[in-house]
Design a protein around this motif. Sequence first.
Motif, PDB file in Angstrom:
ATOM      1  N   SER A   1      14.529   7.005  -5.111  1.00 27.76           N
ATOM      2  CA  SER A   1      13.101   7.189  -4.836  1.00 27.76           C
ATOM      3  C   SER A   1      12.563   6.022  -4.014  1.00 27.76           C
ATOM      4  CB  SER A   1      12.321   7.317  -6.152  1.00 27.76           C
ATOM      5  OG  SER A   1      12.778   8.423  -6.907  1.00 27.76           O
ATOM      6  N   ILE A   2      13.013   4.811  -4.335  1.00 27.06           N
ATOM      7  CA  ILE A   2      12.631   3.643  -3.539  1.00 27.06           C
ATOM      8  C   ILE A   2      13.127   3.797  -2.107  1.00 27.06           C
ATOM      9  CG2 ILE A   2      12.956   1.169  -3.245  1.00 27.06           C
ATOM     10  CD1 ILE A   2      11.139   1.746  -5.537  1.00 27.06           C
ATOM     11  N   ALA A   3      14.376   4.235  -1.963  1.00 22.69           N
ATOM     12  CA  ALA A   3      14.930   4.434  -0.619  1.00 22.69           C
ATOM     13  C   ALA A   3      14.124   5.458   0.155  1.00 22.69           C
ATOM     14  CB  ALA A   3      16.390   4.871  -0.717  1.00 22.69           C
ATOM     15  N   GLY A   4      13.654   6.507  -0.525  1.00 18.80           N
ATOM     16  CA  GLY A   4      12.859   7.540   0.146  1.00 18.80           C
ATOM     17  C   GLY A   4      11.561   7.000   0.713  1.00 18.80           C
ATOM     18  N   MET A   5      10.870   6.154  -0.055  1.00 19.47           N
ATOM     19  CA  MET A   5       9.596   5.628   0.457  1.00 19.47           C
ATOM     20  C   MET A   5       9.824   4.651   1.607  1.00 19.47           C
ATOM     21  SD  MET A   5       8.149   2.820  -2.290  1.00 19.47           S
ATOM     22  CE  MET A   5       8.232   3.894  -3.715  1.00 19.47           C
ATOM     23  N   VAL A   6      10.931   3.901   1.560  1.00 17.54           N
ATOM     24  CA  VAL A   6      11.222   2.980   2.666  1.00 17.54           C
ATOM     25  C   VAL A   6      11.556   3.757   3.939  1.00 17.54           C
ATOM     26  CG1 VAL A   6      12.762   1.143   3.456  1.00 17.54           C
ATOM     27  CG2 VAL A   6      11.980   1.163   1.090  1.00 17.54           C
ATOM     28  N   VAL A   7      12.350   4.808   3.803  1.00 15.26           N
ATOM     29  CA  VAL A   7      12.685   5.645   4.955  1.00 15.26           C
ATOM     30  C   VAL A   7      11.431   6.273   5.536  1.00 15.26           C
ATOM     31  CG1 VAL A   7      13.858   7.758   5.658  1.00 15.26           C
ATOM     32  CG2 VAL A   7      15.062   6.090   4.251  1.00 15.26           C
ATOM     33  N   TRP A   8      10.543   6.772   4.668  1.00  8.46           N
ATOM     34  CA  TRP A   8       9.299   7.380   5.145  1.00  8.46           C
ATOM     35  C   TRP A   8       8.484   6.387   5.968  1.00  8.46           C
ATOM     36  CZ3 TRP A   8       4.161   6.093   4.172  1.00  8.46           C
ATOM     37  CH2 TRP A   8       3.214   7.024   4.601  1.00  8.46           C
TER      38      TRP A   8
ATOM     39  N   MET B   1       0.827  -1.202   0.000  1.00  5.02           N
ATOM     40  CA  MET B   1       0.000   0.000   0.000  1.00  5.02           C
ATOM     41  C   MET B   1       0.864   1.256   0.000  1.00  5.02           C
ATOM     42  SD  MET B   1      -3.100  -0.985   2.604  1.00  5.02           S
ATOM     43  CE  MET B   1      -3.830   0.630   2.384  1.00  5.02           C
ATOM     44  N   VAL B   2       1.956   1.224   0.734  1.00  6.76           N
ATOM     45  CA  VAL B   2       2.885   2.359   0.747  1.00  6.76           C
ATOM     46  C   VAL B   2       3.461   2.577  -0.642  1.00  6.76           C
ATOM     47  CG1 VAL B   2       5.106   3.162   1.636  1.00  6.76           C
ATOM     48  CG2 VAL B   2       3.437   2.151   3.196  1.00  6.76           C
ATOM     49  N   ALA B   3       3.803   1.479  -1.331  1.00  3.32           N
ATOM     50  CA  ALA B   3       4.369   1.604  -2.678  1.00  3.32           C
ATOM     51  C   ALA B   3       3.368   2.245  -3.639  1.00  3.32           C
ATOM     52  CB  ALA B   3       4.788   0.222  -3.189  1.00  3.32           C
ATOM     53  N   PHE B   4       2.113   1.834  -3.575  1.00  2.14           N
ATOM     54  CA  PHE B   4       1.108   2.423  -4.467  1.00  2.14           C
ATOM     55  C   PHE B   4       0.831   3.882  -4.109  1.00  2.14           C
ATOM     56  CE2 PHE B   4      -0.014  -2.050  -5.372  1.00  2.14           C
ATOM     57  CZ  PHE B   4       0.035  -1.979  -6.762  1.00  2.14           C
ATOM     58  N   LEU B   5       0.874   4.204  -2.818  1.00  3.58           N
ATOM     59  CA  LEU B   5       0.707   5.592  -2.402  1.00  3.58           C
ATOM     60  C   LEU B   5       1.824   6.457  -2.975  1.00  3.58           C
ATOM     61  CD1 LEU B   5      -0.477   7.880  -0.644  1.00  3.58           C
ATOM     62  CD2 LEU B   5       0.906   7.013   1.255  1.00  3.58           C
ATOM     63  N   TRP B   6       3.054   5.970  -2.866  1.00  6.25           N
ATOM     64  CA  TRP B   6       4.192   6.756  -3.355  1.00  6.25           C
ATOM     65  C   TRP B   6       4.294   6.750  -4.873  1.00  6.25           C
ATOM     66  CZ3 TRP B   6       7.634  10.068  -1.138  1.00  6.25           C
ATOM     67  CH2 TRP B   6       7.496  10.247   0.242  1.00  6.25           C
ATOM     68  N   LYS B   7       3.698   5.777  -5.541  1.00  9.43           N
ATOM     69  CA  LYS B   7       3.632   5.835  -7.007  1.00  9.43           C
ATOM     70  C   LYS B   7       2.797   7.036  -7.442  1.00  9.43           C
ATOM     71  CE  LYS B   7       3.242   2.307  -9.694  1.00  9.43           C
ATOM     72  NZ  LYS B   7       2.768   1.044 -10.337  1.00  9.43           N
TER      73      LYS B   7
ATOM     74  N   SER C   1       2.209  18.662 -12.837  1.00  9.79           N
ATOM     75  CA  SER C   1       1.173  19.320 -12.041  1.00  9.79           C
ATOM     76  C   SER C   1       0.622  18.422 -10.938  1.00  9.79           C
ATOM     77  CB  SER C   1       0.027  19.773 -12.951  1.00  9.79           C
ATOM     78  OG  SER C   1      -0.575  18.647 -13.596  1.00  9.79           O
ATOM     79  N   ALA C   2       1.215  17.256 -10.721  1.00  8.20           N
ATOM     80  CA  ALA C   2       0.676  16.311  -9.740  1.00  8.20           C
ATOM     81  C   ALA C   2       1.776  15.842  -8.799  1.00  8.20           C
ATOM     82  CB  ALA C   2       0.049  15.109 -10.453  1.00  8.20           C
ATOM     83  N   GLY C   3       1.342  15.394  -7.628  1.00 15.32           N
ATOM     84  CA  GLY C   3       2.243  14.778  -6.670  1.00 15.32           C
ATOM     85  C   GLY C   3       3.393  15.667  -6.243  1.00 15.32           C
ATOM     86  N   LEU C   4       4.547  15.047  -6.082  1.00  9.60           N
ATOM     87  CA  LEU C   4       5.738  15.756  -5.603  1.00  9.60           C
ATOM     88  C   LEU C   4       6.223  16.787  -6.612  1.00  9.60           C
ATOM     89  CD1 LEU C   4       7.631  15.778  -3.154  1.00  9.60           C
ATOM     90  CD2 LEU C   4       9.076  14.123  -4.339  1.00  9.60           C
ATOM     91  N   ASN C   5       6.085  16.491  -7.896  1.00  5.00           N
ATOM     92  CA  ASN C   5       6.466  17.460  -8.926  1.00  5.00           C
ATOM     93  C   ASN C   5       5.642  18.726  -8.835  1.00  5.00           C
ATOM     94  OD1 ASN C   5       8.558  16.050 -10.101  1.00  5.00           O
ATOM     95  ND2 ASN C   5       7.276  15.042 -11.615  1.00  5.00           N
ATOM     96  N   GLY C   6       4.334  18.555  -8.644  1.00  5.15           N
ATOM     97  CA  GLY C   6       3.467  19.719  -8.520  1.00  5.15           C
ATOM     98  C   GLY C   6       3.759  20.536  -7.283  1.00  5.15           C
ATOM     99  N   LEU C   7       4.150  19.843  -6.190  1.00  9.96           N
ATOM    100  CA  LEU C   7       4.450  20.542  -4.939  1.00  9.96           C
ATOM    101  C   LEU C   7       5.753  21.326  -5.036  1.00  9.96           C
ATOM    102  CD1 LEU C   7       3.714  21.009  -1.935  1.00  9.96           C
ATOM    103  CD2 LEU C   7       5.027  18.941  -1.406  1.00  9.96           C
ATOM    104  N   LEU C   8       6.753  20.734  -5.694  1.00  8.75           N
ATOM    105  CA  LEU C   8       8.078  21.361  -5.760  1.00  8.75           C
ATOM    106  C   LEU C   8       8.314  22.110  -7.065  1.00  8.75           C
ATOM    107  CD1 LEU C   8      10.238  18.440  -4.281  1.00  8.75           C
ATOM    108  CD2 LEU C   8       9.255  20.395  -3.073  1.00  8.75           C
ATOM    109  N   GLY C   9       7.379  22.018  -7.994  1.00 15.88           N
ATOM    110  CA  GLY C   9       7.556  22.681  -9.279  1.00 15.88           C
ATOM    111  C   GLY C   9       8.660  22.067 -10.120  1.00 15.88           C
ATOM    112  N   LEU C  10       8.756  20.729 -10.115  1.00 13.13           N
ATOM    113  CA  LEU C  10       9.810  20.027 -10.846  1.00 13.13           C
ATOM    114  C   LEU C  10       9.227  19.229 -12.004  1.00 13.13           C
ATOM    115  CD1 LEU C  10      11.858  18.658  -7.802  1.00 13.13           C
ATOM    116  CD2 LEU C  10      12.349  20.708  -9.156  1.00 13.13           C
TER     117      LEU C  10
END
Length: 305
Positions: free
Chosen positions: A171-178, A134-140, A148-157
């Motif tokens: 990115s995988i490491a980031g979701m595991v750490v979270w 579930m965490v993996a699908f959330l972070w996908k 305009s969506a997700g982390l890109n939309g938040l950071l303007g990337l």
Amino acid sequence: MTARRARRAGVARRRRFGGRFSAETPPWLFAAPALVVYALVVLYPAVSGVVYAFTDWSGIGRDMSFVGLANFRTLLGDEQAMGSIGNTLLLTLAIVVVQNGVGLLLALGVHARLKSRALLRVIFFAPVVVSPVMVAFLWKYIYNPDPSAGLNGLLGLRVDWLGDPSVALWSIAGMVVWQYAGYSMVIFLAGLEGVPRELHEAAMIDGAGTFQRFRYVTWPLLAPAVTINLMLSTIGGLKLFDQVFAATNGGPGYATETLSTVLYKQAFVFGKFGYSTAVALVLALFVAAVSLVQVSYLRGREVST
């Protein structure tokens, strides 16, 4: 009279149950049922896996041939498998360093005398109880490549977090750490609760500042918590599978392939069960070796501090 009646009642009870248990009954007999179940569920499959690692079994039927070390020679010549070893080590290093660093900072934060510290502990620990899939699908969704969506939309990337080979592994490491930083936080928090307040008060009287009190009072007494956290995060990183498989399936290409995903694909996609058990055996021996070296060093550090 009361003692005599109690003895008579005990004798009668032993007679009623047929004298099956006595003071001379060996203690291991009580653990025998659990040991039998453990042997059937854990030991027998483990030993069978070691045997299959030296065969060419496909996982179906009983047709197999003994091939000796051929599976291990194939592993050493398999670029995908060898690349997965590097990915596994990089993921483990990132997870161990960042997860424990964030967990320690969170523990220090919620250990302070804040009115909301109980609520914050629940919030930071909540991701730990969520299924890794579930965490993996959330972070996908969070890693959506749409600007305009997700982390890109938040950071303007404009980053393809899971599609860019140079970024996907981190990115995988980031979701595991979270997900698991809250777990490390709880262990560090237990260590902080065990630090005597009198030591901090004595250090303050001697003129020690906040950093000095942490360096010379808190940190040495956190040695057992550090040992546990490093061991758990290292083992978890080395055998990481769920998040990788659900988020990228080892892609793009082989950028996020780990030893766990390689052995899964070899067994259940390509039908090379013997080869996959050889990969699993290498992984198990590698985890055991790293864990033994790590625990011997960390235990020595605990004694020295």
